[in-house]
Design an enzyme around this catalytic site. Structure first.
Site, PDB file in Angstrom:
ATOM      1  N   CYS A   2      68.052  -3.717  47.034  1.00 50.16           N
ATOM      2  CA  CYS A   2      68.477  -2.485  47.696  1.00 50.16           C
ATOM      3  C   CYS A   2      67.628  -2.235  48.942  1.00 50.16           C
ATOM      4  O   CYS A   2      66.430  -2.515  48.953  1.00 50.16           O
ATOM      5  CB  CYS A   2      68.413  -1.260  46.797  1.00 50.16           C
ATOM      6  SG  CYS A   2      69.426  -1.367  45.318  1.00 50.16           S
ATOM      7  N   TRP A  76      72.201  -3.167  45.777  1.00 52.22           N
ATOM      8  CA  TRP A  76      72.379  -4.285  44.848  1.00 52.22           C
ATOM      9  C   TRP A  76      72.462  -3.656  43.471  1.00 52.22           C
ATOM     10  O   TRP A  76      71.510  -3.064  42.991  1.00 52.22           O
ATOM     11  CB  TRP A  76      71.204  -5.257  44.945  1.00 52.22           C
ATOM     12  CG  TRP A  76      71.387  -6.503  44.137  1.00 52.22           C
ATOM     13  CD1 TRP A  76      72.077  -7.627  44.496  1.00 52.22           C
ATOM     14  CD2 TRP A  76      70.863  -6.753  42.823  1.00 52.22           C
ATOM     15  NE1 TRP A  76      72.013  -8.564  43.492  1.00 52.22           N
ATOM     16  CE2 TRP A  76      71.277  -8.063  42.440  1.00 52.22           C
ATOM     17  CE3 TRP A  76      70.090  -6.027  41.925  1.00 52.22           C
ATOM     18  CZ2 TRP A  76      70.943  -8.638  41.230  1.00 52.22           C
ATOM     19  CZ3 TRP A  76      69.752  -6.594  40.701  1.00 52.22           C
ATOM     20  CH2 TRP A  76      70.181  -7.886  40.363  1.00 52.22           C
ATOM     21  N   ASN A 100      65.390   2.589  45.563  1.00 47.89           N
ATOM     22  CA  ASN A 100      65.259   1.148  45.446  1.00 47.89           C
ATOM     23  C   ASN A 100      64.440   0.858  44.192  1.00 47.89           C
ATOM     24  O   ASN A 100      63.414   1.491  43.959  1.00 47.89           O
ATOM     25  CB  ASN A 100      64.543   0.593  46.690  1.00 47.89           C
ATOM     26  CG  ASN A 100      64.281  -0.891  46.597  1.00 47.89           C
ATOM     27  OD1 ASN A 100      64.915  -1.607  45.834  1.00 47.89           O
ATOM     28  ND2 ASN A 100      63.330  -1.366  47.392  1.00 47.89           N
ATOM     29  N   HIS A 507      68.390 -39.491  29.273  1.00 50.47           N
ATOM     30  CA  HIS A 507      68.023 -38.681  28.116  1.00 50.47           C
ATOM     31  C   HIS A 507      68.921 -37.450  27.973  1.00 50.47           C
ATOM     32  O   HIS A 507      68.475 -36.400  27.515  1.00 50.47           O
ATOM     33  CB  HIS A 507      66.560 -38.256  28.212  1.00 50.47           C
ATOM     34  CG  HIS A 507      65.600 -39.406  28.143  1.00 50.47           C
ATOM     35  ND1 HIS A 507      65.413 -40.154  27.007  1.00 50.47           N
ATOM     36  CD2 HIS A 507      64.793 -39.942  29.094  1.00 50.47           C
ATOM     37  CE1 HIS A 507      64.530 -41.101  27.244  1.00 50.47           C
ATOM     38  NE2 HIS A 507      64.130 -40.993  28.500  1.00 50.47           N
TER      39      HIS A 507
END
Length: 611
Positions: A2, A76, A100, A507
């Site tokens: 953010c 975000w 934030n 593997h």
């Protein structure tokens, strides 16, 4: 994650400045965006949109807002999906907040909000509600922020304004960044001072658990949240190197930053390593050589790309200095009981200097018996820089693209210098160290040459663009490079990719190989070339299509289903710097062909300020 920005001015409309800063903060989150101002008539007006800052800008063209005080945010998503109601600013009554980070105890604090009916799923609305309650009891905005600060848990920063006290802005930070920007026309509160280009020329750092207030009529006030006594703090100039600039002639920031790597490495080396041709030394202001002489082992922590840099740092430190070194994911480091050997140096790596997991790892070691805690980061004055005992700063300049490129190779430069410094302080023969230093100083020119492989990697991308999975292989120092190449491809093209040590192919991962699974092998070390060739044959026999990236002297020839991309330089001790460049370019061109958002890939943000 953010990005937040707030501004106040005596006469000037702050909306253009808020939008300019918000555009530069877009790398911190781009699920939604919003802006609020107190208008000339004293009322608060707010605009919020789902999507990027450009969508907010378009909305403001259709319905303009204006005011001399305001705040803005690019999100975000953490609490609540991306939506208009979950976008910031969040408002309760006359109080508006941008935030934030994460308020970890938001659920418990909701019970203190009385009969308030929440309109969003965000933890941010809880902060606004608590402030509104304090304001209703007669506290001023600054006092209200101080009052609620001690109840807030988690890593966070927020800024609040109140339409009924429309001459000031107040904020608080703990863990997440918050900076005061001092400009001629306005004063700012912002997540990242690099976004103040053209808006301010000085800044004031706000420290953990401090409250800040900016107003039209007086200088900024900073105080501890529990003590209203103002704290005197000297302003720091914002240098051109610390400010974000545009893309220039490049289509994306990522491509620009890939091409900036020679200069970024040269700057990083120039600040730490003297001219090797005249006898080299480590700059004492960067590394405390007396301290390094006492170091008997090293622990490195980092996340994502920084972790991959740490893996290479471990190999170099052990090979050059002979000291034992361990590297660990910072997100796991703090959650286990650690055995700390005597005289151990902790090295925490972060591009932004505000990575939450790396900061938490550093903070978790405050009482641990480390000899010292060192930071390697790209931001002077960042949270990590200030929390560490000493710091080795990289000089990459602002990195805007979410997928790290020049910050990664600058971290490698810093780790290479650290390896040499540890060796020098432990009296390793100068006849061994000086040639290594000369090779290190030659890297910028060699990286310029390596960038010429872009056209070849663009052709490889043509065959990768329709794939859904990919494998990257490497041995020795090229194993971390394989991991980094896979990460870059995942981040921006959304192709599932994995990096493996080449010897591990048989593997398990070999079961995945077929005609639809491209493989890229990095094979720089001629001593391991024969081993790598055997691994490649194992994959080719199963129908895999291989691309092999090798230095010009490595003896691997192209054949059916295997193309060879040769770098223009011979293999040497620092070739890993050069091997990552083609992988960055492959990721870029694959994403370009797929049409994904290269600089702002989905679900990601540049500065990871939440755990």
């Amino acid at each position: 994650m953010c990005g937040l920005i707030a501004a106040i001015s005596n006469q000037q409309d702050v909306v253009p400045s808020l939008m300019a800063g918000l555009e530069r903060l877009g790398y911190r989150g781009y699920d939604s965006a919003g802006l609020a101002v107190i208008q000339a008539d004293g009322t608060m007006a707010r605009r919020r949109v789902v999507g990027k800052v450009a969508a907010l800008a378009a909305s403001l063209v259709e319905q303009p807002l204006a005011g001399t005080i305001g705040l803005a945010h690019t999100r975000w998503a953490t609490h609540g999906a991306p939506s208009e109601r979950n976008a910031h600013p969040q408002q309760v009554g006359t109080v508006t907040v941008v935030h934030n980070g994460i308020l970890e105890n938001h659920a418990a604090l909701r019970t203190r909000c009385g009969g308030h009916v929440f309109s969003s799923e965000t933890d941010t609305e809880v902060i606004a509600c608590l402030l509104a309650a304090q304001r209703s009891q007669g506290l001023g905005l600054l006092q209200a922020v101080c009052k609620i600060a001690h109840n807030l848990e988690g890593s966070l920063a927020f800024v609040a304004m109140d339409a009924s006290q429309g001459h000031l802005l107040a904020g608080f930070r703990r863990g997440a960044p918050l900076v005061v920007g001092l400009g001629k026309a306005a004063t700012f509160l912002i997540s990242d001072p690099a976004a103040l280009n053209g808006l301010a020329n000085q800044c004031l750092m706000v420290e953990d658990n401090e409250v800040v207030c900016i107003s039209r009529d007086s200088a900024p006030v900073i105080c501890a949240s529990h003590d209203p006594t103002p704290i005197s703090r000297q302003a720091v100039p914002l240098t051109p190197e610390s400010l974000a600039d545009g893309r220039g002639p490049y289509r994306h920031y990522m491509l620009k930053e890939i091409y900036e790597q020679p200069r970024a490495i040269a700057r990083t080396l120039g600040s730490t390593l003297a001219d090797a041709n005249k006898g080299w030394m480590i700059a004492p202001e960067q590394l405390p050589m007396g301290l390094l002489a006492r170091v008997q082992c090293v622990h490195i922590v980092g996340c994502g790309t920084s972790y991959h840099a740490g893996m290479l740092g471990r190999l170099w430190i052990e090979a050059i200095s002979g000291l034992s070194c361990q590297v660990e994911l910072a997100s796991e480091f703090r959650y286990r009981r650690r055995a700390v050997p005597r005289d151990c140096l902790l090295v925490a790596i972060s591009q932004s200097g505000e990575t939450a997991d790396t900061l938490a790892a550093l903070q978790a070691t405050q009482q641990a018996p480390y000899l010292a805690r060192m930071a390697i980061c790209n931001r002077a004055g960042s949270l990590l820089h200030r929390a560490a005992d000493c710091c080795l700063l990289t000089s990459a300049g602002p990195e805007i693209g979410v997928a790290s490129t020049k910050a990664f190779t600058s971290q490698l430069a810093a780790l290479a210098v650290l390896a040499l410094a540890l060796a020098q302080s432990h009296h390793i023969d100068e006849a061994i160290l000086q040639p290594l230093a000369r090779l290190l100083n030659a890297l910028p020119a060699q990286m310029e040459e390596t960038l010429a492989v872009e056209d070849k990697m663009a052709l490889v991308a043509q065959t990768w663009k329709t794939k859904h999975h990919a494998l990257f292989l490497g041995r020795g120092e090229d194993f971390p490079i394989a991991l980094e190449g896979a990460l870059k491809l995942k981040e921006i093209s959304y192709i599932h990719a994995e990096g493996y040590a080449a010897g591990e192919l048989k593997h398990g991962p070999l079961a995945l190989v077929d005609h639809d699974m491209p493989l890229l092998a990095v094979g720089g070390d001629r001593l391991l070339a024969q081993k790598l060739a055997s691994n490649l044959e194992e994959a080719r026999a199963r129908g895999g299509h291989l691309t092999v990236l090798i230095d010009r002297e490595t003896d691997i020839q192209p054949t059916t289903n295997m193309e060879v991309v040769r770098l223009p330089t011979p293999h040497h001790a620092w070739s890993a710097f050069l091997h990552v460049v083609p992988l960055q370019l492959l990721a870029y061109h694959t994403a370009l062909l797929k049409g994904t958002d290269i600089d702002q890939p989905r679900n990601l943000a540049k500065s990871v300020t939440v755990e």
